[in-house]
Design a protein around this motif. Structure first.
Motif, short mmCIF file in Angstrom:
data_model
loop_
_atom_site.label_atom_id
_atom_site.label_comp_id
_atom_site.label_asym_id
_atom_site.label_seq_id
_atom_site.Cartn_x
_atom_site.Cartn_y
_atom_site.Cartn_z
N ALA A 34 10.10 -8.96 12.19
CA ALA A 34 10.04 -9.05 13.65
C ALA A 34 10.76 -7.86 14.27
O ALA A 34 11.62 -7.24 13.64
CB ALA A 34 10.69 -10.35 14.13
N GLY A 35 10.41 -7.56 15.52
CA GLY A 35 11.14 -6.60 16.32
C GLY A 35 11.37 -5.27 15.64
O GLY A 35 10.45 -4.63 15.11
N ALA A 36 12.65 -4.84 15.61
CA ALA A 36 13.00 -3.52 15.09
C ALA A 36 12.69 -3.38 13.61
O ALA A 36 12.54 -2.25 13.11
CB ALA A 36 14.49 -3.25 15.35
N ALA A 37 12.57 -4.48 12.89
CA ALA A 37 12.25 -4.41 11.46
C ALA A 37 10.85 -3.86 11.22
O ALA A 37 10.53 -3.46 10.09
CB ALA A 37 12.37 -5.79 10.82
N LEU A 38 10.02 -3.83 12.27
CA LEU A 38 8.65 -3.34 12.14
C LEU A 38 8.53 -1.85 12.45
O LEU A 38 7.45 -1.28 12.34
CB LEU A 38 7.74 -4.13 13.08
CG LEU A 38 7.67 -5.64 12.81
CD1 LEU A 38 6.94 -6.35 13.93
CD2 LEU A 38 7.01 -5.91 11.47
N ALA A 39 9.63 -1.21 12.83
CA ALA A 39 9.61 0.22 13.14
C ALA A 39 9.38 1.03 11.86
O ALA A 39 9.73 0.59 10.76
CB ALA A 39 10.93 0.62 13.79
N PRO A 40 8.82 2.23 11.98
CA PRO A 40 8.51 3.03 10.79
C PRO A 40 9.70 3.26 9.87
O PRO A 40 9.57 3.17 8.64
CB PRO A 40 7.99 4.34 11.38
CG PRO A 40 7.45 3.96 12.71
CD PRO A 40 8.32 2.87 13.21
N GLU A 41 10.88 3.55 10.44
CA GLU A 41 12.04 3.82 9.59
C GLU A 41 12.49 2.57 8.83
O GLU A 41 12.93 2.65 7.68
CB GLU A 41 13.20 4.39 10.41
CG GLU A 41 13.69 3.51 11.54
CD GLU A 41 12.97 3.73 12.85
OE1 GLU A 41 13.53 3.35 13.89
OE2 GLU A 41 11.86 4.30 12.83
N SER A 42 12.36 1.42 9.44
CA SER A 42 12.70 0.17 8.76
C SER A 42 11.72 -0.12 7.63
O SER A 42 12.12 -0.48 6.51
CB SER A 42 12.71 -1.00 9.74
OG SER A 42 12.88 -2.23 9.07
N LEU A 43 10.43 0.04 7.90
CA LEU A 43 9.43 -0.19 6.86
C LEU A 43 9.60 0.80 5.70
O LEU A 43 9.43 0.43 4.53
CB LEU A 43 8.03 -0.08 7.46
CG LEU A 43 7.67 -1.13 8.53
CD1 LEU A 43 6.27 -0.88 9.07
CD2 LEU A 43 7.78 -2.54 7.97
N ALA A 44 9.95 2.03 6.02
CA ALA A 44 10.17 3.03 4.96
C ALA A 44 11.38 2.65 4.10
O ALA A 44 11.37 2.83 2.87
CB ALA A 44 10.39 4.41 5.58
N ARG A 45 12.41 2.08 4.73
CA ARG A 45 13.60 1.66 3.98
C ARG A 45 13.27 0.52 3.02
O ARG A 45 13.72 0.49 1.88
CB ARG A 45 14.69 1.23 4.97
CG ARG A 45 16.01 0.84 4.32
CD ARG A 45 17.14 0.84 5.34
NE ARG A 45 16.89 -0.13 6.41
CZ ARG A 45 17.43 -1.36 6.43
NH1 ARG A 45 18.21 -1.76 5.44
NH2 ARG A 45 17.18 -2.16 7.43
N ILE A 46 12.44 -0.42 3.47
CA ILE A 46 12.03 -1.53 2.60
C ILE A 46 11.16 -1.00 1.45
O ILE A 46 11.33 -1.40 0.30
CB ILE A 46 11.27 -2.59 3.41
CG1 ILE A 46 12.18 -3.20 4.47
CG2 ILE A 46 10.73 -3.69 2.49
CD1 ILE A 46 11.46 -4.07 5.49
N ALA A 47 10.26 -0.09 1.77
CA ALA A 47 9.35 0.45 0.76
C ALA A 47 10.11 1.19 -0.34
O ALA A 47 9.64 1.28 -1.48
CB ALA A 47 8.33 1.37 1.41
N ALA A 48 11.28 1.73 -0.01
CA ALA A 48 12.06 2.50 -0.97
C ALA A 48 12.91 1.62 -1.88
O ALA A 48 13.50 2.12 -2.85
CB ALA A 48 12.95 3.49 -0.24
N LEU A 49 12.98 0.33 -1.63
CA LEU A 49 13.81 -0.58 -2.42
C LEU A 49 13.22 -0.80 -3.82
O LEU A 49 12.01 -0.70 -4.01
CB LEU A 49 13.92 -1.93 -1.72
CG LEU A 49 14.64 -1.99 -0.38
CD1 LEU A 49 14.48 -3.38 0.23
CD2 LEU A 49 16.12 -1.63 -0.53
N ASP A 50 14.08 -1.10 -4.75
CA ASP A 50 13.64 -1.61 -6.05
C ASP A 50 13.45 -3.11 -5.86
O ASP A 50 14.42 -3.89 -5.91
CB ASP A 50 14.69 -1.32 -7.12
CG ASP A 50 14.29 -1.87 -8.49
OD1 ASP A 50 13.22 -2.51 -8.60
OD2 ASP A 50 15.06 -1.66 -9.44
N LEU A 51 12.21 -3.52 -5.63
CA LEU A 51 11.95 -4.92 -5.26
C LEU A 51 12.29 -5.89 -6.39
O LEU A 51 12.56 -7.07 -6.13
CB LEU A 51 10.48 -5.07 -4.85
CG LEU A 51 10.03 -4.23 -3.66
CD1 LEU A 51 8.57 -4.55 -3.31
CD2 LEU A 51 10.91 -4.44 -2.45
N SER A 52 12.32 -5.40 -7.61
CA SER A 52 12.62 -6.29 -8.73
C SER A 52 14.05 -6.79 -8.70
O SER A 52 14.40 -7.76 -9.38
CB SER A 52 12.35 -5.58 -10.06
OG SER A 52 13.26 -4.50 -10.25
#
Length: 284
Positions: A34-52
């Motif tokens: 939601a909200g600011a979590a949907l901004a490009p920089e936030s999405l890029a930060r999630i994408a860079a995580l080791d999801l495992s």
């Protein structure tokens, strides 16, 4: 990247689907999808995580609407020429805009609740666009910069409430559970062309809708820019972009949903929904 929300209605938690198809909890990374979590920089930060390394979501958890804190749901009417024809309406020369109440939003597999006194509850598979950045008076050329991603929507409609009497569309679109969203919010980098997506819907195994977003009258970029001229689009706002032909109203004679039926729908790459039809009285 595929984001989702899980848990009891009203207290959903954020999650992400990893490369092995496992549901991972994102609560220690973002508060909600939601909200600011949907901004490009936030999405890029999630994408860079080791999801495992993230905790797995416990088995059997309910999947909620894929976006939280939605300020508005903006819908586009008659946005497929062949759907306009089956509805007996002219192809619009500019987008037909109406709103759906946010209280209608629900999870992708929550039940379809036939409203009290309804005889004409209908289905509509749609591509929904989720806004990621505040947009105001933007151009079509850069409209996609403001999009966070896409999801499957069932824009359920009660046709008598919508078209008879005073004929206000918002009345026919806003009943509880008339806005299943998800299961995933698929970020725009995973969708090569939003105007080339196959979408379909079945009732009790019979396929009624089988179309493509390529036949939209007004495409996604145009709609985002167009709407930004009339209202500020905010992160988490949803644009439901219209439905292809095959709705119950367009059958000869019309066919409407009945308790006990099962509705399945999906869009290639965005996931599927399954909903059982129940009466309003059964939810009391």
């Amino acid at each position: 990247m595929k984001l989702f929300r899980y848990g009891q209605r009203g207290s959903e938690r954020p999650g992400v689907l990893d490369s092995a198809g496992k549901l991972r909890d994102l609560s220690n990374v973002i508060a909600d999808v939601a909200g600011a979590a949907l901004a490009p920089e936030s999405l890029a930060r999630i994408a860079a995580l080791d999801l495992s390394t993230l905790p797995e979501v416990p088995a059997g958890e309910r999947i909620g609407a894929c976006v939280g804190g939605v300020g508005k749901v903006i819908c586009i009417g008659l946005n497929y020429a062949d759907h306009a024809a089956e509805s007996g309406a002219a192809v619009p020369v500019e987008p037909i805009v109406f709103m759906k109440a946010t209280s209608a939003l629900c999870g992708p597999d929550d039940g379809i609740i036939i409203p009290k006194d309804s005889q004409k509850t209908d289905w509509e598979v749609e591509l929904a666009v989720v806004i990621g950045l505040e947009a105001r008076y933007i151009d079509e050329a850069n409209a996609m910069d403001y999009v966070a991603g896409y999801c499957v929507a069932n824009d359920l409609s009660e046709r008598a409430f919508q078209l008879e009497g005073t004929g206000q569309w918002v009345k026919g679109k806003s009943a509880d559970n008339f806005g299943p969203m998800g299961p995933w919010l698929v970020t725009k980098d995973e969708v090569a062309d939003p105007q080339n997506l196959h979408l379909w819907l079945e009732v009790d195994g019979h396929r009624f809708q089988d179309g493509s977003t390529e036949t939209m009258v007004f495409g996604v970029a145009y709609l985002v820019a167009y709407l930004s001229k009339f209202m500020t689009l905010q992160p988490g706002d949803i644009i439901s972009t219209g439905t292809p032909p095959g709705v119950g109203l367009g059958q000869k004679p019309p066919i409407y949903l009945k308790p006990g039926q099962v509705v399945r729908l999906g869009i290639d790459g965005l996931g599927e929904q399954t909903q059982k039809v129940v009466t309003y009285e059964s939810t009391l």
